[in-house]
Scaffold this active site. Structure first.
Site, PDB file in Angstrom:
ATOM      1  N   GLU A  92       0.653  -1.170  -0.028  1.00 14.57           N
ATOM      2  CA  GLU A  92      -0.021  -0.051   0.106  1.00 14.57           C
ATOM      3  C   GLU A  92       0.737   1.341  -0.101  1.00 14.57           C
ATOM      4  OE1 GLU A  92      -1.389   3.257   2.236  1.00 14.57           O
ATOM      5  OE2 GLU A  92      -0.796   1.618   3.592  1.00 14.57           O
TER       6      GLU A  92
ATOM      7  N   ASP B 192       0.943   3.915  -3.329  1.00 15.40           N
ATOM      8  CA  ASP B 192       0.641   5.147  -3.184  1.00 15.40           C
ATOM      9  C   ASP B 192       1.354   6.062  -3.777  1.00 15.40           C
ATOM     10  OD1 ASP B 192      -1.007   7.487  -1.530  1.00 15.40           O
ATOM     11  OD2 ASP B 192       1.116   7.939  -0.997  1.00 15.40           O
TER      12      ASP B 192
ATOM     13  N   GLU C 126      -4.470   0.629  -3.695  1.00 16.25           N
ATOM     14  CA  GLU C 126      -2.938   0.961  -3.654  1.00 16.25           C
ATOM     15  C   GLU C 126      -1.997  -0.218  -3.466  1.00 16.25           C
ATOM     16  OE1 GLU C 126      -3.492   5.468  -1.639  1.00 16.25           O
ATOM     17  OE2 GLU C 126      -3.050   3.796  -0.355  1.00 16.25           O
TER      18      GLU C 126
END
Length: 229
Positions: free
Chosen positions: A45, A49, A121
Protein backbone atom coordinates in the site's frame (compact mmCIF):
# COMPACT_ATOMS: atom_id res chain seq x y z
CA UNK A 1 0.64 -20.51 -6.65
CA UNK A 2 -2.85 -21.28 -7.93
CA UNK A 3 -5.38 -18.51 -7.43
CA UNK A 4 -8.97 -19.08 -6.37
CA UNK A 5 -11.74 -18.67 -8.94
CA UNK A 6 -12.78 -15.41 -7.28
CA UNK A 7 -9.29 -13.91 -7.43
CA UNK A 8 -8.78 -15.16 -10.99
CA UNK A 9 -12.00 -13.40 -11.95
CA UNK A 10 -10.67 -10.26 -10.26
CA UNK A 11 -7.54 -10.49 -12.45
CA UNK A 12 -9.82 -10.53 -15.48
CA UNK A 13 -11.62 -7.44 -14.23
CA UNK A 14 -8.43 -5.43 -13.83
CA UNK A 15 -6.93 -6.79 -17.05
CA UNK A 16 -3.70 -8.17 -15.62
CA UNK A 17 -2.44 -11.74 -15.28
CA UNK A 18 0.25 -12.11 -12.65
CA UNK A 19 3.50 -13.95 -13.27
CA UNK A 20 3.95 -13.77 -9.49
CA UNK A 21 0.44 -14.33 -8.14
CA UNK A 22 1.70 -14.28 -4.57
CA UNK A 23 2.05 -10.52 -4.97
CA UNK A 24 -1.67 -10.17 -5.58
CA UNK A 25 -2.53 -12.43 -2.66
CA UNK A 26 -0.39 -10.27 -0.41
CA UNK A 27 -2.00 -7.11 -1.79
CA UNK A 28 -5.42 -8.46 -0.86
CA UNK A 29 -4.41 -9.54 2.66
CA UNK A 30 -5.39 -7.12 5.41
CA UNK A 31 -3.40 -6.91 8.65
CA UNK A 32 -6.29 -8.56 10.50
CA UNK A 33 -5.70 -11.72 8.43
CA UNK A 34 -1.88 -11.82 8.40
CA UNK A 35 0.10 -14.39 10.37
CA UNK A 36 3.73 -14.84 11.35
CA UNK A 37 4.41 -16.65 8.08
CA UNK A 38 2.26 -14.51 5.80
CA UNK A 39 2.63 -10.75 5.46
CA UNK A 40 -0.14 -8.22 4.94
CA UNK A 41 -0.59 -5.50 2.32
CA UNK A 42 0.74 -2.50 4.26
CA UNK A 43 4.13 -2.30 2.55
CA UNK A 44 2.55 -2.68 -0.88
CA UNK A 45 0.00 0.00 0.00
CA UNK A 46 2.87 2.36 0.84
CA UNK A 47 4.48 1.72 -2.55
CA UNK A 48 1.23 1.83 -4.50
CA UNK A 49 0.40 5.24 -3.09
CA UNK A 50 3.62 6.61 -4.60
CA UNK A 51 3.11 4.92 -7.97
CA UNK A 52 -0.44 6.26 -8.17
CA UNK A 53 0.76 9.74 -7.27
CA UNK A 54 3.38 9.82 -10.00
CA UNK A 55 0.98 8.58 -12.67
CA UNK A 56 -1.72 11.06 -11.64
CA UNK A 57 0.69 14.01 -11.57
CA UNK A 58 1.94 13.20 -15.07
CA UNK A 59 -1.57 12.59 -16.39
CA UNK A 60 -2.81 15.95 -15.11
CA UNK A 61 0.13 17.80 -16.65
CA UNK A 62 -0.57 16.16 -20.00
CA UNK A 63 -4.33 16.74 -19.76
CA UNK A 64 -3.99 20.48 -19.11
CA UNK A 65 -0.61 21.88 -20.24
CA UNK A 66 -1.65 25.45 -19.34
CA UNK A 67 -2.74 24.75 -15.77
CA UNK A 68 -0.84 26.36 -12.92
CA UNK A 69 0.38 24.46 -9.87
CA UNK A 70 -2.35 26.02 -7.77
CA UNK A 71 -4.96 24.59 -10.14
CA UNK A 72 -3.34 21.18 -10.42
CA UNK A 73 -2.89 20.51 -6.71
CA UNK A 74 -6.59 20.23 -5.75
CA UNK A 75 -7.31 18.08 -8.80
CA UNK A 76 -4.42 15.82 -7.90
CA UNK A 77 -5.61 15.51 -4.31
CA UNK A 78 -9.12 14.65 -5.48
CA UNK A 79 -7.80 11.83 -7.68
CA UNK A 80 -5.48 10.18 -5.16
CA UNK A 81 -7.39 10.59 -1.89
CA UNK A 82 -8.55 7.48 -0.07
CA UNK A 83 -12.23 7.97 -0.93
CA UNK A 84 -11.47 7.99 -4.66
CA UNK A 85 -9.32 4.88 -4.36
CA UNK A 86 -12.21 3.23 -2.51
CA UNK A 87 -14.66 4.22 -5.27
CA UNK A 88 -12.42 2.64 -7.89
CA UNK A 89 -12.04 -0.45 -5.71
CA UNK A 90 -15.82 -0.83 -5.53
CA UNK A 91 -16.14 -0.54 -9.30
CA UNK A 92 -13.84 -3.53 -9.81
CA UNK A 93 -15.25 -5.60 -6.94
CA UNK A 94 -12.07 -5.51 -4.88
CA UNK A 95 -14.00 -5.82 -1.62
CA UNK A 96 -15.25 -9.26 -2.67
CA UNK A 97 -11.70 -10.66 -2.72
CA UNK A 98 -10.15 -8.88 0.26
CA UNK A 99 -8.67 -11.35 2.72
CA UNK A 100 -9.87 -10.19 6.12
CA UNK A 101 -9.63 -11.45 9.66
CA UNK A 102 -12.72 -12.32 11.66
CA UNK A 103 -12.88 -8.95 13.41
CA UNK A 104 -13.04 -7.02 10.14
CA UNK A 105 -15.45 -9.51 8.59
CA UNK A 106 -17.87 -8.95 11.46
CA UNK A 107 -17.68 -5.16 11.23
CA UNK A 108 -18.23 -4.77 7.49
CA UNK A 109 -14.59 -4.48 6.45
CA UNK A 110 -15.37 -5.16 2.79
CA UNK A 111 -17.35 -1.90 2.70
CA UNK A 112 -14.92 0.37 4.55
CA UNK A 113 -13.26 3.16 2.58
CA UNK A 114 -9.98 2.78 4.46
CA UNK A 115 -9.63 -0.93 3.70
CA UNK A 116 -10.77 -0.59 0.10
CA UNK A 117 -8.51 2.39 -0.56
CA UNK A 118 -5.50 0.69 0.96
CA UNK A 119 -6.26 -2.49 -0.97
CA UNK A 120 -6.50 -0.57 -4.25
CA UNK A 121 -3.10 1.03 -3.68
CA UNK A 122 -1.65 -2.36 -2.76
CA UNK A 123 -2.97 -3.91 -5.98
CA UNK A 124 -1.33 -1.11 -7.97
CA UNK A 125 1.97 -1.90 -6.26
CA UNK A 126 1.51 -5.61 -6.91
CA UNK A 127 1.13 -4.94 -10.63
CA UNK A 128 4.16 -2.64 -10.51
CA UNK A 129 6.30 -5.28 -8.79
CA UNK A 130 5.01 -8.00 -11.11
CA UNK A 131 5.35 -6.29 -14.49
CA UNK A 132 6.94 -2.87 -14.06
CA UNK A 133 5.93 0.77 -14.16
CA UNK A 134 4.30 0.79 -17.60
CA UNK A 135 1.94 -2.03 -16.62
CA UNK A 136 0.99 -0.22 -13.41
CA UNK A 137 0.52 3.03 -15.32
CA UNK A 138 -1.74 1.32 -17.86
CA UNK A 139 -3.83 -0.13 -15.04
CA UNK A 140 -4.22 3.24 -13.31
CA UNK A 141 -5.12 5.10 -16.50
CA UNK A 142 -7.64 2.41 -17.38
CA UNK A 143 -9.34 2.56 -13.97
CA UNK A 144 -9.05 6.32 -13.36
CA UNK A 145 -9.36 7.51 -16.97
CA UNK A 146 -12.84 9.02 -16.81
CA UNK A 147 -12.01 10.76 -13.54
CA UNK A 148 -8.90 12.46 -14.90
CA UNK A 149 -10.90 14.24 -17.59
CA UNK A 150 -13.84 15.05 -15.33
CA UNK A 151 -12.10 16.24 -12.17
CA UNK A 152 -13.11 19.79 -11.38
CA UNK A 153 -10.67 22.66 -11.22
CA UNK A 154 -11.88 23.28 -7.67
CA UNK A 155 -11.64 19.69 -6.49
CA UNK A 156 -11.41 20.17 -2.75
CA UNK A 157 -13.25 17.54 -0.75
CA UNK A 158 -16.71 18.82 0.30
CA UNK A 159 -15.92 19.07 4.03
CA UNK A 160 -12.89 21.24 3.35
CA UNK A 161 -14.80 23.40 0.88
CA UNK A 162 -17.69 23.89 3.31
CA UNK A 163 -15.36 24.80 6.16
CA UNK A 164 -13.56 27.33 3.98
CA UNK A 165 -16.91 28.80 2.92
CA UNK A 166 -17.89 29.21 6.58
CA UNK A 167 -14.55 30.70 7.62
CA UNK A 168 -14.67 33.24 4.79
CA UNK A 169 -17.89 34.55 6.31
CA UNK A 170 -16.69 34.61 9.89
CA UNK A 171 -18.59 31.48 10.89
CA UNK A 172 -17.27 28.63 13.03
CA UNK A 173 -16.65 25.26 11.35
CA UNK A 174 -19.76 23.23 10.52
CA UNK A 175 -20.95 20.58 12.95
CA UNK A 176 -21.56 16.97 11.92
CA UNK A 177 -24.14 15.05 13.92
CA UNK A 178 -24.99 11.36 13.60
CA UNK A 179 -28.77 11.43 13.69
CA UNK A 180 -29.43 7.76 12.95
CA UNK A 181 -27.80 4.42 12.29
CA UNK A 182 -29.57 1.48 10.72
CA UNK A 183 -28.82 -1.87 9.17
CA UNK A 184 -26.86 -4.84 10.53
CA UNK A 185 -23.42 -4.47 12.10
CA UNK A 186 -21.70 -5.82 8.99
CA UNK A 187 -23.50 -3.38 6.67
CA UNK A 188 -24.50 -0.26 8.62
CA UNK A 189 -26.10 2.84 7.13
CA UNK A 190 -25.21 6.14 8.80
CA UNK A 191 -27.38 9.25 8.65
CA UNK A 192 -25.33 12.40 9.21
CA UNK A 193 -26.55 15.99 9.47
CA UNK A 194 -24.19 18.85 8.55
CA UNK A 195 -25.13 22.13 10.22
CA UNK A 196 -23.87 25.71 10.15
CA UNK A 197 -24.27 28.26 12.93
CA UNK A 198 -26.74 30.11 10.70
CA UNK A 199 -29.14 27.19 11.04
CA UNK A 200 -28.62 25.91 7.51
CA UNK A 201 -28.37 22.13 7.45
CA UNK A 202 -28.41 19.14 5.14
CA UNK A 203 -28.60 15.40 5.73
CA UNK A 204 -27.13 12.41 3.92
CA UNK A 205 -26.82 8.65 4.28
CA UNK A 206 -23.92 6.33 3.44
CA UNK A 207 -22.26 3.10 4.47
CA UNK A 208 -19.58 4.87 6.51
CA UNK A 209 -19.54 7.98 8.68
CA UNK A 210 -16.87 9.55 6.49
CA UNK A 211 -18.90 9.07 3.31
CA UNK A 212 -22.06 10.36 4.97
CA UNK A 213 -20.27 13.45 6.31
CA UNK A 214 -18.82 14.22 2.88
CA UNK A 215 -22.20 13.77 1.22
CA UNK A 216 -23.93 15.97 3.80
CA UNK A 217 -21.24 18.64 3.40
CA UNK A 218 -21.64 18.56 -0.38
CA UNK A 219 -25.40 18.97 -0.11
CA UNK A 220 -25.12 21.81 2.41
CA UNK A 221 -22.47 23.60 0.35
CA UNK A 222 -24.66 23.45 -2.74
CA UNK A 223 -27.56 24.79 -0.68
CA UNK A 224 -25.76 27.79 0.81
CA UNK A 225 -23.98 28.68 -2.43
CA UNK A 226 -27.31 28.64 -4.25
CA UNK A 227 -28.88 30.88 -1.61
CA UNK A 228 -26.02 33.37 -1.88
CA UNK A 229 -25.89 33.55 -5.68
Amino acid sequence: MKLSKEISAFCDRIGHRFDRPELLVRALTHASRSTAGRSDNQRLEFLGDRVLGLVMAEALLEADPQAREGQLAPRYNALVRKETCAEVAREIGLGDVLRLGRSEMLTGGRRKDALLGDGMEAVIAAVYRDAGFEAAKALILRLWGKRIGAVEADARDPKTALQEWAQARGLPPPAYIESARSGPDHAPVFTISARLETGACAEAQAGSKRQAEQAAAKALLAQVESNHD
